[in-house]
Scaffold this motif. Sequence first.
Motif, PDB file in Angstrom:
ATOM      1  N   ASP A   1     109.037 114.071 -18.045  1.00  0.00           N
ATOM      2  CA  ASP A   1     110.239 113.871 -18.887  1.00  0.00           C
ATOM      3  C   ASP A   1     109.857 113.538 -20.335  1.00  0.00           C
ATOM      4  OD1 ASP A   1     109.274 111.270 -18.484  1.00  0.00           O
ATOM      5  OD2 ASP A   1     111.197 110.434 -17.847  1.00  0.00           O
ATOM      6  N   GLU A   2     108.567 113.183 -20.565  1.00  0.00           N
ATOM      7  CA  GLU A   2     108.160 112.780 -21.921  1.00  0.00           C
ATOM      8  C   GLU A   2     108.212 113.937 -22.915  1.00  0.00           C
ATOM      9  OE1 GLU A   2     104.826 110.060 -22.053  1.00  0.00           O
ATOM     10  OE2 GLU A   2     105.198 109.443 -19.986  1.00  0.00           O
ATOM     11  N   VAL A   3     108.298 115.180 -22.396  1.00  0.00           N
ATOM     12  CA  VAL A   3     108.398 116.333 -23.314  1.00  0.00           C
ATOM     13  C   VAL A   3     109.719 116.311 -24.084  1.00  0.00           C
ATOM     14  CG1 VAL A   3     106.907 117.823 -21.923  1.00  0.00           C
ATOM     15  CG2 VAL A   3     109.382 117.899 -21.567  1.00  0.00           C
TER      16      VAL A   3
ATOM     17  N   VAL B   1     101.501  93.329 -22.729  1.00  0.00           N
ATOM     18  CA  VAL B   1     102.787  94.028 -22.871  1.00  0.00           C
ATOM     19  C   VAL B   1     102.911  94.456 -24.326  1.00  0.00           C
ATOM     20  CG1 VAL B   1     105.300  93.757 -22.788  1.00  0.00           C
ATOM     21  CG2 VAL B   1     103.871  92.791 -20.967  1.00  0.00           C
ATOM     22  N   TYR B   2     103.132  95.757 -24.541  1.00  0.00           N
ATOM     23  CA  TYR B   2     103.200  96.283 -25.902  1.00  0.00           C
ATOM     24  C   TYR B   2     104.501  95.871 -26.591  1.00  0.00           C
ATOM     25  CZ  TYR B   2      99.462  99.559 -24.476  1.00  0.00           C
ATOM     26  OH  TYR B   2      98.301 100.124 -24.026  1.00  0.00           O
ATOM     27  N   GLY B   3     104.386  95.494 -27.874  1.00  0.00           N
ATOM     28  CA  GLY B   3     105.582  95.206 -28.686  1.00  0.00           C
ATOM     29  C   GLY B   3     106.382  94.058 -28.096  1.00  0.00           C
TER      30      GLY B   3
ATOM     31  N   ILE C   1     112.206 101.072 -22.273  1.00  0.00           N
ATOM     32  CA  ILE C   1     112.724 101.336 -20.918  1.00  0.00           C
ATOM     33  C   ILE C   1     112.080 102.585 -20.327  1.00  0.00           C
ATOM     34  CG2 ILE C   1     114.804 102.090 -19.668  1.00  0.00           C
ATOM     35  CD1 ILE C   1     116.416 100.218 -21.487  1.00  0.00           C
ATOM     36  N   ARG C   2     111.682 102.474 -19.051  1.00  0.00           N
ATOM     37  CA  ARG C   2     111.202 103.634 -18.309  1.00  0.00           C
ATOM     38  C   ARG C   2     112.032 103.751 -17.033  1.00  0.00           C
ATOM     39  NH1 ARG C   2     109.462 104.293 -22.579  1.00  0.00           N
ATOM     40  NH2 ARG C   2     107.337 104.783 -23.272  1.00  0.00           N
ATOM     41  N   ASP C   3     112.105 104.994 -16.500  1.00  0.00           N
ATOM     42  CA  ASP C   3     112.878 105.302 -15.293  1.00  0.00           C
ATOM     43  C   ASP C   3     111.843 105.532 -14.192  1.00  0.00           C
ATOM     44  OD1 ASP C   3     114.631 106.402 -13.442  1.00  0.00           O
ATOM     45  OD2 ASP C   3     115.291 108.050 -14.728  1.00  0.00           O
TER      46      ASP C   3
ATOM     47  N   ASP D   1     101.876  96.838 -30.610  1.00  0.00           N
ATOM     48  CA  ASP D   1     102.614  97.937 -29.984  1.00  0.00           C
ATOM     49  C   ASP D   1     101.814  99.237 -30.005  1.00  0.00           C
ATOM     50  OD1 ASP D   1     104.709  99.111 -28.677  1.00  0.00           O
ATOM     51  OD2 ASP D   1     106.184  98.848 -30.295  1.00  0.00           O
ATOM     52  N   ARG D   2     102.099 100.111 -29.028  1.00  0.00           N
ATOM     53  CA  ARG D   2     101.534 101.466 -28.992  1.00  0.00           C
ATOM     54  C   ARG D   2     102.076 102.259 -30.190  1.00  0.00           C
ATOM     55  NH1 ARG D   2     102.989 104.768 -23.630  1.00  0.00           N
ATOM     56  NH2 ARG D   2     101.072 103.881 -22.802  1.00  0.00           N
ATOM     57  N   LEU D   3     101.234 103.067 -30.826  1.00  0.00           N
ATOM     58  CA  LEU D   3     101.709 103.934 -31.922  1.00  0.00           C
ATOM     59  C   LEU D   3     102.733 104.923 -31.367  1.00  0.00           C
ATOM     60  CD1 LEU D   3      98.319 104.824 -33.704  1.00  0.00           C
ATOM     61  CD2 LEU D   3     100.016 103.105 -34.387  1.00  0.00           C
ATOM     62  N   GLY D   4     103.825 105.116 -32.102  1.00  0.00           N
ATOM     63  CA  GLY D   4     104.838 106.110 -31.693  1.00  0.00           C
ATOM     64  C   GLY D   4     105.464 105.825 -30.349  1.00  0.00           C
ATOM     65  N   HIS D   5     105.560 104.541 -29.982  1.00  0.00           N
ATOM     66  CA  HIS D   5     106.014 104.140 -28.637  1.00  0.00           C
ATOM     67  C   HIS D   5     107.456 104.583 -28.369  1.00  0.00           C
ATOM     68  CE1 HIS D   5     105.922 100.549 -25.576  1.00  0.00           C
ATOM     69  NE2 HIS D   5     106.208 101.704 -25.015  1.00  0.00           N
ATOM     70  N   ASP D   6     107.647 105.521 -27.426  1.00  0.00           N
ATOM     71  CA  ASP D   6     108.999 106.001 -27.098  1.00  0.00           C
ATOM     72  C   ASP D   6     109.851 104.851 -26.550  1.00  0.00           C
ATOM     73  OD1 ASP D   6     108.604 108.644 -27.847  1.00  0.00           O
ATOM     74  OD2 ASP D   6     107.944 109.268 -25.845  1.00  0.00           O
TER      75      ASP D   6
ATOM     76  N   GLN E   1      90.656  99.267 -25.857  1.00  0.00           N
ATOM     77  CA  GLN E   1      92.102  99.461 -25.956  1.00  0.00           C
ATOM     78  C   GLN E   1      92.860  98.165 -26.279  1.00  0.00           C
ATOM     79  OE1 GLN E   1      93.923 102.108 -26.064  1.00  0.00           O
ATOM     80  NE2 GLN E   1      95.921 101.149 -25.863  1.00  0.00           N
ATOM     81  N   TYR E   2      92.386  97.008 -25.770  1.00  0.00           N
ATOM     82  CA  TYR E   2      93.189  95.787 -25.861  1.00  0.00           C
ATOM     83  C   TYR E   2      92.495  94.673 -26.629  1.00  0.00           C
ATOM     84  CZ  TYR E   2      95.915  98.054 -22.232  1.00  0.00           C
ATOM     85  OH  TYR E   2      96.680  98.945 -21.524  1.00  0.00           O
ATOM     86  N   LYS E   3      93.293  94.020 -27.486  1.00  0.00           N
ATOM     87  CA  LYS E   3      92.796  92.816 -28.163  1.00  0.00           C
ATOM     88  C   LYS E   3      93.704  91.663 -27.751  1.00  0.00           C
ATOM     89  CE  LYS E   3      89.524  94.435 -30.917  1.00  0.00           C
ATOM     90  NZ  LYS E   3      89.141  95.290 -29.767  1.00  0.00           N
TER      91      LYS E   3
HETATM   92  P1  TYD Z   1     102.411 103.918 -18.992  1.00  0.00           P
HETATM   93  O1  TYD Z   1     102.214 103.397 -17.601  1.00  0.00           O
HETATM   94  O2  TYD Z   1     101.206 104.143 -19.839  1.00  0.00           O
HETATM   95  O3  TYD Z   1     103.304 105.241 -18.869  1.00  0.00           O
HETATM   96  P2  TYD Z   1     104.026 106.109 -20.047  1.00  0.00           P
HETATM   97  O4  TYD Z   1     103.438 105.766 -21.344  1.00  0.00           O
HETATM   98  O5  TYD Z   1     103.685 107.504 -19.617  1.00  0.00           O
HETATM   99  O6  TYD Z   1     105.473 105.790 -19.928  1.00  0.00           O
HETATM  100  O7  TYD Z   1     103.360 102.910 -19.783  1.00  0.00           O
HETATM  101  C1  TYD Z   1     104.638 102.570 -19.274  1.00  0.00           C
HETATM  102  C2  TYD Z   1     105.287 101.641 -20.274  1.00  0.00           C
HETATM  103  O8  TYD Z   1     104.547 100.415 -20.296  1.00  0.00           O
HETATM  104  C3  TYD Z   1     105.259 102.183 -21.689  1.00  0.00           C
HETATM  105  O9  TYD Z   1     106.477 101.822 -22.362  1.00  0.00           O
HETATM  106  C4  TYD Z   1     104.095 101.456 -22.351  1.00  0.00           C
HETATM  107  C5  TYD Z   1     104.058 100.127 -21.612  1.00  0.00           C
HETATM  108  N1  TYD Z   1     102.719  99.531 -21.457  1.00  0.00           N
HETATM  109  C6  TYD Z   1     102.492  98.208 -21.843  1.00  0.00           C
HETATM  110  O10 TYD Z   1     103.408  97.512 -22.332  1.00  0.00           O
HETATM  111  N2  TYD Z   1     101.238  97.692 -21.683  1.00  0.00           N
HETATM  112  C7  TYD Z   1     100.206  98.424 -21.173  1.00  0.00           C
HETATM  113  O11 TYD Z   1      99.070  97.903 -21.067  1.00  0.00           O
HETATM  114  C8  TYD Z   1     100.459  99.780 -20.761  1.00  0.00           C
HETATM  115  C9  TYD Z   1      99.358 100.625 -20.184  1.00  0.00           C
HETATM  116  C10 TYD Z   1     101.728 100.283 -20.911  1.00  0.00           C
END
Ligand code: TYD
Length: 342
Positions: A129-131, A211-213, A218-220, A277-282, A336-338
């Motif tokens: 679905d990420e496409v 946990v990013y950001g 939200i994920r499904d 946070d992840r760059l470009g985090h959907d 990856q993590y700090k």
């Molecule tokens: P992920 O399991 O990498 O799947 P996707 O990026 O394909 O959705 O990540 C799921 C969600 O969790 C996403 O919003 C990013 C977040 N996340 C964190 O907050 N911390 C983490 O260490 C990782 C791997 C993901």
Amino acid sequence: MTQIKVLITGGAGFIGGNFVQYMVNKYPMYDIFNLDALTYAGDLTKHREIENKKNYHFVKANIADRKAMFELFEKEKFDYIVHFAAESHVDRSIIDPGIFVRTNVIGTQVLLDASKQIGVSKFVHISTDEVYGELDFNPTTFFTEDTPLNPNSPYSASKASSDLFVRAYHETFGLPVNITRCSNNYGPFHFPEKLIPLTISRVLKDEKVPVYGDGKNIRDWLHVFDHCTAIDLVLHKGDNGDVYNIGGHNELTNLEVVKTIINTLGKSEELIEFVVDRLGHDKRYAIDPAKLEKLGWKPTYTFETGIAQTIEWYLDNKCWWEQIVSGEYQNYFKKQYKFEKD
Ligand code: TYD
Ligand code: NAD
């Protein structure tokens, strides 16, 4: 009567691995070939219970190796292809996008050419679905099969590119294809770099969970078993050329997912650490699965029953994930993590 031959690519990984086991057990009359390059994400120990079955075969190869693919396809004359093999982790695609193009785009195109050459009866391309890019937080909006492609990460861009090649081989050459686009999976044998297995494995060791950001993305979530039944249905009943979205209406914020795991394991929420946070985090993904439901699909797990089963599985199968997190994975994790205390 000759047996139906099914090639499953990426069958040493998480979803492909679950699908290989599902197919070997459900269809003893099919010959199931698992083709995998055994990258960092692939391992064959997960197949100990089926590896000696007569209808299971393993081939170690890279899908982007044109010569190897053509020789194999000419030799085995597969009937069905179910294509999972991919680089699958968004964070790794931010570190090194090139391998995502080589495997996900070029690898898929090689498989399409080889399938066209021998005239397969079905090519099911496992997409994501990420496409479709991201949704806003309005809970009444969903991705449908008609949502325009709008990928944001190098991972989703490579998957969208491969989807377009699959579509083009149907339109141009009449290859009988389907594309499936599923929401986030979880369940047994999920590689511990992804959110759910990463959280379970770290909480069990009383280690901080990154946990990013703000954790509000939200994920499904869909249990991998329900993804397998959906692919089985599309393989046998999907209309050629059609796309099918797969999802079970289990939307949760990342923080809700992490807290559910921590509370189920009886640990402290102080293990949570908010990291950069992840760059470009959907922001949000959510699927409308109405088209697949019309074909006859229904998920068996809710998030509550699925996550309970998954946590149990990680408790019962520590040796599987402990050998992963103690190896090369350590180097990736440190890069990856700090954490605050680092
Ligand atoms: P992920 O399991 O990498 O799947 P996707 O990026 O394909 O959705 O990540 C799921 C969600 O969790 C996403 O919003 C990013 C977040 N996340 C964190 O907050 N911390 C983490 O260490 C990782 C791997 C993901
Ligand atoms: P994974 O990373 O666990 O497994 C990928 C497998 O592909 C590994 O066994 C790896 O060795 C193999 N592989 C990688 N490059 C290869 C190459 N060049 N040649 C042959 N084999 C190669 O991935 P996963 O999470 O099981 O995802 C499988 C598929 O499902 C992917 O196409 C992914 O885009 C899609 N998908 C995943 C999710 C999810 O939540 N994980 C959701 C929707 C769709």
